[in-house]
Design a protein around this motif. Structure first.
Motif, PDB file in Angstrom:
ATOM      1  N   ALA A 183      44.102  16.103 -35.648  1.00  0.00           N
ATOM      2  CA  ALA A 183      45.575  15.988 -35.925  1.00  0.00           C
ATOM      3  C   ALA A 183      46.225  17.303 -35.728  1.00  0.00           C
ATOM      4  N   ALA A 184      45.667  18.614 -35.983  1.00  0.00           N
ATOM      5  CA  ALA A 184      46.170  19.717 -36.013  1.00  0.00           C
ATOM      6  C   ALA A 184      46.335  20.023 -34.499  1.00  0.00           C
TER       7      ALA A 184
ATOM      8  N   GLN B  97      48.103   3.734 -37.920  1.00  0.00           N
ATOM      9  CA  GLN B  97      48.123   3.458 -36.454  1.00  0.00           C
ATOM     10  C   GLN B  97      46.804   3.356 -36.030  1.00  0.00           C
TER      11      GLN B  97
ATOM     12  N   ARG C   8      48.356  12.447 -24.970  1.00  0.00           N
ATOM     13  CA  ARG C   8      48.886  12.194 -23.555  1.00  0.00           C
ATOM     14  C   ARG C   8      47.878  12.356 -22.433  1.00  0.00           C
TER      15      ARG C   8
ATOM     16  N   TRP D 117      36.343   9.905 -37.413  1.00  0.00           N
ATOM     17  CA  TRP D 117      36.538  10.090 -38.965  1.00  0.00           C
ATOM     18  C   TRP D 117      36.253  11.692 -38.994  1.00  0.00           C
ATOM     19  N   ALA D 118      35.011  12.182 -38.685  1.00  0.00           N
ATOM     20  CA  ALA D 118      34.911  13.568 -39.088  1.00  0.00           C
ATOM     21  C   ALA D 118      35.926  14.479 -38.500  1.00  0.00           C
TER      22      ALA D 118
ATOM     23  N   ARG E 164      40.812  15.683 -38.990  1.00  0.00           N
ATOM     24  CA  ARG E 164      41.810  16.704 -39.356  1.00  0.00           C
ATOM     25  C   ARG E 164      41.909  17.805 -37.887  1.00  0.00           C
TER      26      ARG E 164
ATOM     27  N   ILE F  56      49.432   8.289 -39.286  1.00  0.00           N
ATOM     28  CA  ILE F  56      48.311   8.108 -38.381  1.00  0.00           C
ATOM     29  C   ILE F  56      47.256   7.216 -38.558  1.00  0.00           C
TER      30      ILE F  56
ATOM     31  N   LEU G  73      46.146   8.526 -26.416  1.00  0.00           N
ATOM     32  CA  LEU G  73      47.546   8.416 -26.027  1.00  0.00           C
ATOM     33  C   LEU G  73      48.685   9.669 -26.799  1.00  0.00           C
ATOM     34  N   HIS G  74      48.419   9.990 -28.042  1.00  0.00           N
ATOM     35  CA  HIS G  74      48.733  11.234 -28.626  1.00  0.00           C
ATOM     36  C   HIS G  74      48.636  12.632 -28.042  1.00  0.00           C
TER      37      HIS G  74
ATOM     38  N   VAL H 215      46.721  17.966 -31.800  1.00  0.00           N
ATOM     39  CA  VAL H 215      47.890  17.093 -31.238  1.00  0.00           C
ATOM     40  C   VAL H 215      49.200  17.614 -31.760  1.00  0.00           C
ATOM     41  N   PHE H 216      49.258  17.785 -32.966  1.00  0.00           N
ATOM     42  CA  PHE H 216      50.551  18.246 -33.632  1.00  0.00           C
ATOM     43  C   PHE H 216      51.249  19.489 -33.379  1.00  0.00           C
ATOM     44  N   ASP H 217      50.214  20.638 -33.419  1.00  0.00           N
ATOM     45  CA  ASP H 217      50.629  21.808 -33.347  1.00  0.00           C
ATOM     46  C   ASP H 217      49.649  22.886 -32.578  1.00  0.00           C
TER      47      ASP H 217
ATOM     48  N   TRP I  10      44.256   8.251 -30.227  1.00  0.00           N
ATOM     49  CA  TRP I  10      44.494   9.904 -29.994  1.00  0.00           C
ATOM     50  C   TRP I  10      44.501  10.349 -28.770  1.00  0.00           C
TER      51      TRP I  10
END
Lengths: 256, 282
Positions: B152-153, B216, B34, B145-146, B149, B213, B31-32, B155-157, B29
């Motif tokens: 992910a949100a 990874q 940055r 784990w918790a 989501r 993900i 690294l994603h 990092v992604f957007d 996370w």
């Protein structure tokens, strides 16, 4: 997927001023309302306040004065190159993000939401690309995935940031068809765009240049005077048909 | 392998495998997002806290937490001054904190040994250390784990994340807090400097190899644990420093992944947020 719930979607903005800090007001004197089924083109130069308006509607910016009221769930559909194309998520994963807000942290995403996401991808014509990595899709396909995500959110109000930028012709038509459908379902669409010609095709036009220049039906609103007021020096008059064209100074840096 | 028959090595092995897996998963996370520079900065900036804790005989955990908070506050303050700017703020704060820590640790009548704080003492792992490391690792693992989501949100957007019910600024702060926990867990065994190898290298390898993900994260945890195992065995067989061997094993595994793995996907869009922006809620 059905049209959004009972109370009709609407946006009401009354004398809105918004800023990123006490120093500079980024946008002022905005007053307009749009109800379900209307598509509003938001025109203006870079830095003219399109992003600021969206962020104020999303409740991410304090309003310096006035009010912005949104009826219905609101979704933001960003330009796809602003998302992280190297992040390993599939089109379906992205559509499922639309269910995040209603999923408790300790639960899996509900089966109902999983099927909603598949239906949404089908609606935007990407059912068979559900497993494809988002970054590997074309610009237009990515845009459609982000619209599918807004459908999973069951958004009554969609804020679209230049949905046609960097999108090929075929995808443009596909996106246009989807937006028409969403409009017919009673959703409100706010579409930030640089394209004056395309703005003439929507129900309403909102012109912003640090403040509201004009709001209304395209035919009455998009006069040369209004366009000059909106774009200032960036405007070029074409004498055929008395239509003005805005010259885009396309900057890919993020302009708030 | 007869090295496993010694209780000393068994504890060290368990400790380094658990830490490797935790740091690896966390690193994906970081690294994603940055935040490699942030990871390094925060790890180094907590040194004075660690030294002071060792001086007064307080738990290292407390010192590390104090050190991180002080450094974070300093960075956020300095970054607000537009004449300084975020990158310089981080650089100056970290160097100052590190220098201060080293100065404190090098005073003659100090019980704390700077070498151990910087490079760790895997073979000196006590049962209490092991329990603490496992407990902290469990907290970090559960939180990841918790928070899967929201992470992910974010990092992604990050632009649309708020309308998806996720606040990217808070998610990043929470991740930095987990990073602080992981560094605290690892500092006894691997030290303030070498822990970075286990956070960055396994995750960097996993990013090259994993196609989703989830894959990874699993790969990074496995690579991190493997680095710990290989490094410790090598150090015992070849009589090398334990922490350094683990760090080098992680780097070697990353190089193998980079050389043998598939080509990385197309370069990323979006702009990384700096540590200072995150800390100052910008």
């Amino acid at each position: 997927m059905s049209a959004p719930a009972a109370s009709p979607a609407a946006v009401e903005v009354q004398g809105l001023s918004a800023s990123y800090g006490p120093a500079a007001v980024a946008l002022r004197d905005v007053t307009f309302s749009a109800t379900g089924g209307q598509a509003v083109a938001v025109l203006g130069p870079n830095g003219g306040g399109k992003t600021t308006l969206f962020r104020a509607l999303l409740g991410e910016l304090p309003t310096a004065s006035g009010s912005a009221t949104v009826h219905g769930t609101i979704a933001y559909v960003p330009q796809t190159e602003r998302s992280r194309l190297d992040f390993p998520v599939s089109a379906l994963d992205v559509a499922l993000m639309g269910a995040y807000a209603r999923t408790s942290w300790y639960r899996r995403i509900a089966a109902r939401d999983r099927s909603l996401a598949r239906v949404a991808l089908e609606r935007v014509g990407l059912a068979e690309r559900a497993g494809t990595r988002f970054g590997a899709l074309s610009g237009g396909q990515r845009q459609r995935v982000l619209i599918a995500r807004a459908l999973v959110q069951d958004a009554g109000v969609l804020l679209l940031d230049e949905p046609f930028a960097g999108v090929d012709r075929t995808s443009q038509e596909a996106i246009m068809a989807i937006l028409d459908e969403l409009r017919a379902e009673g959703r409100v669409l706010l579409i930030a765009t640089h394209d004056v010609e395309q703005a003439r095709g929507w129900d309403r036009v909102l012109c912003l240049a640090g403040r509201q220049i004009a709001y209304g039906a395209p035919a009455e609103t998009l006069t040369n005077a209004v366009l000059e007021g909106t774009y200032g020096e960036e405007i070029v008059m074409l004498d055929c048909g008395h239509r003005a064209v805005a010259i885009q100074h396309h900057s890919h840096s993020h302009n708030h | 392998m007869d090295i496993l028959s010694s209780g000393l090595l068994q504890r060290a092995l368990l400790e380094v495998v658990v830490l490797g897996a935790t740091c690896g998963a966390l690193g994906v996370w970081l690294l994603h997002l940055r935040h490699t520079y942030a990871a390094e900065s925060l790890a180094h900036a907590m040194l004075p806290g660690l030294v002071i804790a060792a001086l007064v005989g307080a738990p290292l955990l407390l010192g590390a937490a104090g050190g991180v908070l002080a450094a974070a506050a300093l960075i956020a303050l300095a970054a607000r001054d537009t004449r300084v700017g975020p990158e310089i703020a981080v650089g100056v704060t970290v160097t100052t904190a590190f220098g201060l820590g080293a100065m404190l640790a090098l005073t003659p009548d100090v019980p704390a040994r700077l070498g151990e704080l910087l490079f760790g003492d895997l073979l000196g792992t006590t049962t209490a250390d092991l329990v603490a490391a496992c407990g902290l690792s469990a907290v970090v693992g559960l939180a990841l784990w918790a928070g899967h989501r929201p992470l992910a949100a974010a990092v992604f957007d990050p632009l649309a994340a708020p309308s998806l019910g996720v606040r990217p600024g808070r998610v990043e702060l929470a991740l930095l807090a987990l990073l602080a926990l992981a560094v605290v867990a690892a500092v006894q065994g691997l030290g303030n400097l070498l822990v970075l190898a286990l956070i960055v290298a396994p995750a960097a390898g996993a990013l090259r190899l994993g196609r989703t993900i989830g894959m990874q994260i699993a790969l990074a945890a496995a690579l991190g644990a493997l680095s710990g195992l290989l490094g410790l065995v090598a150090s015992a067989e070849l009589d090398l420093a334990a922490g350094a061997s683990v760090a080098l094993a992680a780097i070697v595994l990353w190089m193998l992944a980079a050389l043998l793995g598939p080509r990385p996907p197309s370069p990323a869009g979006g702009t990384p947020r700096s540590l200072a922006e995150t800390l100052s809620g910008g």
